[in-house]
Structure formats: structure tokens, C-alpha cells
Design an enzyme around this catalytic site. Structure first.
Site, mmCIF file in Angstrom:
data_model
loop_
_atom_site.group_PDB
_atom_site.id
_atom_site.type_symbol
_atom_site.label_atom_id
_atom_site.label_comp_id
_atom_site.label_asym_id
_atom_site.label_seq_id
_atom_site.Cartn_x
_atom_site.Cartn_y
_atom_site.Cartn_z
ATOM 1 N N ASP A 36 7.141 7.179 -2.509
ATOM 2 C CA ASP A 36 6.746 6.078 -2.390
ATOM 3 C C ASP A 36 7.669 4.889 -2.358
ATOM 4 O O ASP A 36 8.811 4.959 -3.238
ATOM 5 C CB ASP A 36 6.070 5.565 -3.513
ATOM 6 C CG ASP A 36 5.043 4.516 -3.422
ATOM 7 O OD1 ASP A 36 5.184 3.521 -3.062
ATOM 8 O OD2 ASP A 36 3.773 4.530 -3.699
ATOM 9 N N THR A 77 1.176 0.811 -0.031
ATOM 10 C CA THR A 77 0.847 2.033 -0.451
ATOM 11 C C THR A 77 -0.440 2.763 0.072
ATOM 12 O O THR A 77 -0.285 3.757 0.713
ATOM 13 C CB THR A 77 0.827 2.153 -2.005
ATOM 14 O OG1 THR A 77 2.070 2.015 -2.171
ATOM 15 C CG2 THR A 77 0.537 3.732 -2.362
ATOM 16 N N ASN A 98 -4.101 -2.495 0.021
ATOM 17 C CA ASN A 98 -4.464 -1.744 -1.335
ATOM 18 C C ASN A 98 -5.720 -2.302 -2.104
ATOM 19 O O ASN A 98 -6.506 -1.822 -2.720
ATOM 20 C CB ASN A 98 -3.347 -2.019 -2.404
ATOM 21 C CG ASN A 98 -2.011 -1.235 -1.812
ATOM 22 O OD1 ASN A 98 -2.160 -0.338 -1.380
ATOM 23 N ND2 ASN A 98 -1.091 -1.592 -2.518
ATOM 24 N N ASP A 160 -3.278 6.931 -8.259
ATOM 25 C CA ASP A 160 -4.622 7.620 -7.851
ATOM 26 C C ASP A 160 -4.554 7.350 -6.188
ATOM 27 O O ASP A 160 -4.940 8.371 -5.396
ATOM 28 C CB ASP A 160 -5.709 6.533 -8.272
ATOM 29 C CG ASP A 160 -5.566 5.050 -8.464
ATOM 30 O OD1 ASP A 160 -4.900 4.597 -7.625
ATOM 31 O OD2 ASP A 160 -6.263 4.475 -9.301
ATOM 32 N N HIS A 303 10.165 -1.841 -7.067
ATOM 33 C CA HIS A 303 9.719 -3.377 -7.272
ATOM 34 C C HIS A 303 10.565 -3.975 -8.422
ATOM 35 O O HIS A 303 10.975 -5.139 -8.399
ATOM 36 C CB HIS A 303 8.189 -3.302 -7.916
ATOM 37 C CG HIS A 303 7.607 -3.097 -6.574
ATOM 38 N ND1 HIS A 303 7.160 -4.018 -5.449
ATOM 39 C CD2 HIS A 303 6.650 -2.093 -6.185
ATOM 40 C CE1 HIS A 303 6.381 -3.469 -4.579
ATOM 41 N NE2 HIS A 303 5.954 -2.390 -5.012
#
Ligand SMILES: [Zn+2]
Length: 540
Positions: A36, A77, A98, A160, A303
Site C-alpha cells: 500500500d 486504495t 474509498n 478490510d 501518510h
């Protein structure tokens, strides 16, 4: 002849050729790894501190597509994981962000929320999740469709959505990490209760041994040559910590959610991935199994501290170590040459604007809240006081049609007013009316990325594009991603293992090419919304 084929089948299914003398006709296991927020450059930036068994091994012994990009906006993502595994784009798979605004319910829809299911292994109300909002199949669905569901497919990630979207609609399971339960959980979409082995696994509190220590540097400090000073003003500071400096105090009080923001979140993901392979006997059957693993902590750390921080360097260094162990594990458990592995990312990242500004590079931030207020004020001035904007999110304006109807103001009038106003502001590159994207004039390559990102039932009315290194910041420190610029679209893509010959490919490759390339390798159909092409160098 018949005897020979029986013997060969026995050899193949029992992994007798596991040590690479002969490789099976199909891989025993496909392992998809999504890191990620991993920028392409991270394959190489930390080479001096990487070991020989992780990223370096993948590049040296595998086939690296060095020029792989996402082909839509926004580069987030949810859309990223969906695009990797569906070989498709938001305009077709429906995964536009998202979270997106739902005009019918006047509320936001989370990408994997599903009100018809509930959490399993957790009491969290947010755990009612499934891939149902994804409108197309994943490559894993196609694998299962090819053989009467005989392949086993499992997705895992701290996040998730990083577990659910890759594994697809017909997956055996998707598991994600719930810090409030200190364990791995799922939803009733997949099963009625967690397998006993996962209940037992969770009972060992897999995060605790990491949270009971501080996050200290993996190597002596003088080794970190690829980062700014440890503590700089643009880094976020965690609650309970005096600053953004090593060692980071983890302050574990019983809820292990905070492990996600440390490299140990990746380590517990790797450990769980190994437990899944062993306990679910993945790669041990007669049909190819598929394990989708996403390492989410790189995104949380990125981030908070930015891609030039000591924290990010340490996180990649530790991930490299975890990868090395995972590859060794797969070699032993599944057999070298028996598994196909690919590693990519769900999006890249922008450097922190304050850091860029300190180097005289143009950059800046906006916020959704300020942008909405400014645009609303401008529309009030021109057309009278009304609530013109329902929301501004994902760099898209959702207009209030009822207000426009009652004032007899049409979309073009609003668009003209907003465009004129916005183009006078710092950081705004361009403004497009989504309904008229086909008629707009674009710079090279932008038309496709914009249209690929629009699914009308879920998208807004007006698209705003920021200048490079500008973005909507959700906090005053750190950074984010989401744009169509190269720093957000350029991802690593390395293929390794079963039938993969070493090589480097500098031709342009789209993220949507991954799924059809897996389909070609497995000799199965590509996903139903696929727009990618087979990467010739991988299958040769
Ligand atoms: Zn992110």
C-alpha cells in the site's frame, strides 16, 4: 503412456519436482502482494540497506515491469486493489473511490460496506463488509469459475478493502485486522464463524509482542542515508508521543489498532499469511490456489511522516526483511518453482508539500472543507443564497439539482461560474464538467485517466484537477495521494517464481495488464471487465 501421465500427475500434485528440476504445468499457488502506497522508486531507493532475500531478490531473479502506471483517477486504495485484480478501471468496476457520495441516501458509501452482512469474529458495526459494490469479477473469481470452484482463494490485509476486493466475489475468505478485537476478522458474507484455528491464533494476541516494545530503528542510525532528519516540522505526531522522533512510544493500552501505523502491522500480516498457507493447506491441492496479501502499514506510515522520512525508510527496511522471510517460507512450504508471485502497489504518493517548498519546488495543500466553503460563497454571490453544493469529495463537486431547478439555474451556468473562479486560485490546474468530458480539451494522456475514473451513478458533476504536488490535505502534516500525476500512478510490478524468467521491461505497462497476464499464465479467461493486455515479456 497412460501410466506415464499418472506418474507425472503424482509427481506434480505431490510436489516431487519442488526443488526446481521440473516445474509443474500450473503453479500450485499464486501469491499476489500489494504494498500500500509503494512508489516504484522504493524498489531501488533503499538498496544500500535492503538485504539480499527481499526486494533485491525479486528484481534480480524475477521479471520487473519498470514503467507500470495506474490509468485513472483517483489513485486511492480501494480503486487500486480493484484495478490490480479486475484488470479494469472505476468506470467499469464501479470502484470510484474509498468512499463516494450517494445521492439517493444523501450519505457516503464506503467502498466495501454491505448492509446485508455483519462482522464475524468482531462486534464492530463497521465490519459488515463484502465485495458487492465491485461490479466486475476479480482474477480470483475467474480462477474459481474455470474449475468448478476447486481453487482456494483467500485475501488478507490489515485494511478490510485491501483483503476483500482482490479476493473477489466467490472467495473462500477475506480476513482483515480489527484492533479492538486484537485479531483477524471477517464478515458473514464469507462464513458464519471464524475457523477454529483462527480463533486459536487470535487468542495468542498476535500484535501484543510488538506493541509491548517501542518502535526503534532496525539498524544503527548512521545507516539511514535516504531520509531527511528524523524529526521535521511536517511530520505527524502520534497521541501520547512527545514528537515524531525515534524511538516511537507505542503506549499499548489494550486496543492494538495502533500497530497499523507501525512497520509491525506488516510483520503481523506476514505472520498471518504464513499461518493461512499452512492451516488452509494452500498450494497443496490439485488445483492452483490464490493468496492475496496486502501490506497496509506502508500507507499509514507514509501518510503520517511522508516518503522521505526515517520512518518510511525503516518501514521499507523491515518490510524487506519480512518479504525475505516470506519467500523463504514459501520455498519451503510450497516449493521453489511451484508458486507464482507478483508484487505491485495500489497507488504511489506525493512528497510532503512543506518539504518540497523548503526545496523551492512548487507544492501546496487545500482542504475539502475550505474548498467547499469558497465555492459555495462564490455561487451565492452569483446566483443568490442557496445550498448549491451537496458535497465536495475526491476532487469532485456534487451539485444540488433541487436548488438548481428551483432557481432555474442550469449546470453549465454553475460550471462556468466555478471554473472562472477556481482558475484564479492557487493550485488549481483545470476544471471539467463531467457530462461533457468527451468534448473537453485535454493535455496528453489525461482524457483517458479522467473518463476511466467516472461511474455516473457514483461520481460527481464537476471534476477539479490540482496542480502537481497539490492535494486536499486531511490534516496539516504528512501527505497523501490520489492524483493523475506520475508520483501517484507509477507503481512497482515484479513477477517471480513459477516459469518467470529474469528480466527488466521498460515498455509502458498499465496496472490493468496484471490480471490478463495472470489469466494467460494460468490459461483461464480474464476478468469480465478487463481492459488490460497480456504483458508479453512475462509469459514468453
Ligand atoms: Zn493512503
Amino acid at each position: 503412456m497412460k501410466y506415464l501421465s499418472v506418474v507425472l500427475t503424482l509427481f506434480i500434485t505431490h510436489g516431487i519436482f519442488a526443488q526446481g528440476t521440473t516445474i509443474p504445468a500450473k503453479p500450485k499457488l499464486v501469491v499476489g502482494i500489494v504494498v500500500d502506497q509503494m512508489a516504484y522508486e522504493f524498489l531501488y531507493r533503499y538498496e544500500d540497506v535492503y538485504g539480499s532475500g527481499g526486494f533485491k531478490k525479486l528484481v534480480k531473479e524475477g521479471y520487473s515491469c519498470e514503467n507500470t502506471h495506474f490509468s485513472y483517477i483517483p489513485t486511492y486504495t480501494g480503486p487500486g486493489h480493484a484495478s490490480v485484480y479486475t484488470g479494469s478501471v472505476p468506470a467499469i468496476n464501479g470502484i470510484v473511490s474509498n468512499d463516494w457520495y450517494n445521492r439517493e441516501t444523501n450519505s457516503f458509501t464506503y467502498v466495501t460496506s454491505d448492509p446485508t452482512v455483519s462482522g464475524v469474529g468482531t462486534t464492530a458495526l463497521t465490519a459488515g463488509q463484502s465485495p458487492r459494490n465491485m461490479l466486475t469479477t476479480s482474477i480470483c473469481d475467474m480462477l474459481k469459475l474455470s474449475n468448478q470452484q476447486r481453487s482456494k482463494v483467500i485475501g488478507i490485509a490489515l485494511k478490510d478493502r485491501g483483503a476483500i476486493l482482490p479476493a473477489g466475489h466467490s472467495a473462500n475468505a477475506a480476513y482483515w485486522y480489527d484492533g479492538s478485537m486484537n485479531g483477524w476478522v471477517t464478515s458473514s458474507f464469507y462464513m458464519g464463524q471464524l475457523p477454529q484455528w483462527i480463533k486459536d491464533y487470535n487468542a495468542t494476541a498476535p500484535a501484543e509482542k510488538y506493541l509491548n516494545k517501542n518502535w526503534s530503528l532496525f539498524l544503527p542510525a548512521e545507516n539511514y542515508k535516504n531520509a531527511t532528519a528524523d524529526s521535521v516540522s511536517w511530520e505527524s505526531v502520534n497521541i501520547g508521543e512527545p514528537g515524531s522522533k525515534f524511538p516511537h512510544y507505542l503506549n499499548f493500552t489494550g486496543n492494538s489498532e495502533l500497530i497499523k501505523g507501525t512497520p509491525f502491522g506488516n510483520t503481523i500480516t506476514k505472520e498471518f499469511a504464513e499461518a493461512v498457507v499452512i492451516n488452509e493447506k494452500m498450494g497443496k491441492g490439485n488445483y492452483t490456489d490464490f493468496l492475496c496479501v496486502s501490506f497496509s502499514s506502508t500507507d499509514y506510515v507514509g501518510h503520517a511522516y511522508g516518503p522521505h522520512s526515517v520512518e518510511t525508510e525503516d518501514t521499507y527496511l523491515r518490510l524487506d526483511h519480512d518479504l525475505s522471510e516470506f519467500i523463504t517460507f514459501l520455498d519451503t512450504q510450497v516449493g521453489k518453482g511451484n508458486y507464482l508471485l507478483f508484487l505491485t502497489a495500489d497507488h504511489g504518493v506525493s512528497p510532503v508539500p512543506q518539504y518540497l517548498q523548503s526545496l523551492k519546488i512548487p507544492a501546496g495543500t487545500k482542504t475539502d472543507v475550505q474548498m467547499t466553503a469558497d465555492m459555495e460563497l462564490q455561487l451565492d454571490k452569483e446566483f443568490g443564497n442557496k445550498n448549491w453544493i451537496l458535497t465536495y469529495t475526491n476532487q469532485q463537486v456534487y451539485l444540488n439539482y433541487a436548488a438548481m431547478d428551483s432557481a432555474k439555474i442550469n449546470m453549465e451556468d454553475i460550471y462556468d461560474a466555478l471554473k472562472t473562479y477556481l482558475l484564479q486560485q492557487d493550485g488549481i490546474a483545470n476544471v471539467f464538467l463531467i457530462d461533457e468530458l468527451s468534448e473537453a480539451v485535454y493535455p496528453e494522456g489525461l482524457r483517458e485517466k479522467m473518463i476511466n475514473g467516472i461511474y455516473p451513478k457514483r461520481s460527481g458533476d464537476i471534476q477539479i484537477l490540482y496542480e502537481p504536488y497539490w492535494f486536499d490535505a486531511y490534516r496539516p502534516t504528512g501527505t497523501t495521494h490520489g492524483s493523475h500525476y506520475a508520483y501517484d500512478t507509477h507503481a512497482p510490478l515484479v513477477w517471480y517464481g513459477w516459469k518467470i524468467k529474469p528480466g527488466l521491461n521498460y515498455d509502458p505497462v498499465s496496472i490493468t495488464d496484471i490480471a490478463p497476464t495472470i489469466a494467460a499464465l494460468l490459461k483461464i479467461s480474464e476478468p469480465n471487465g478487463c481492459v488490460g493486455k497480456v504483458i508479453g515479456g512475462v509469459v514468453k
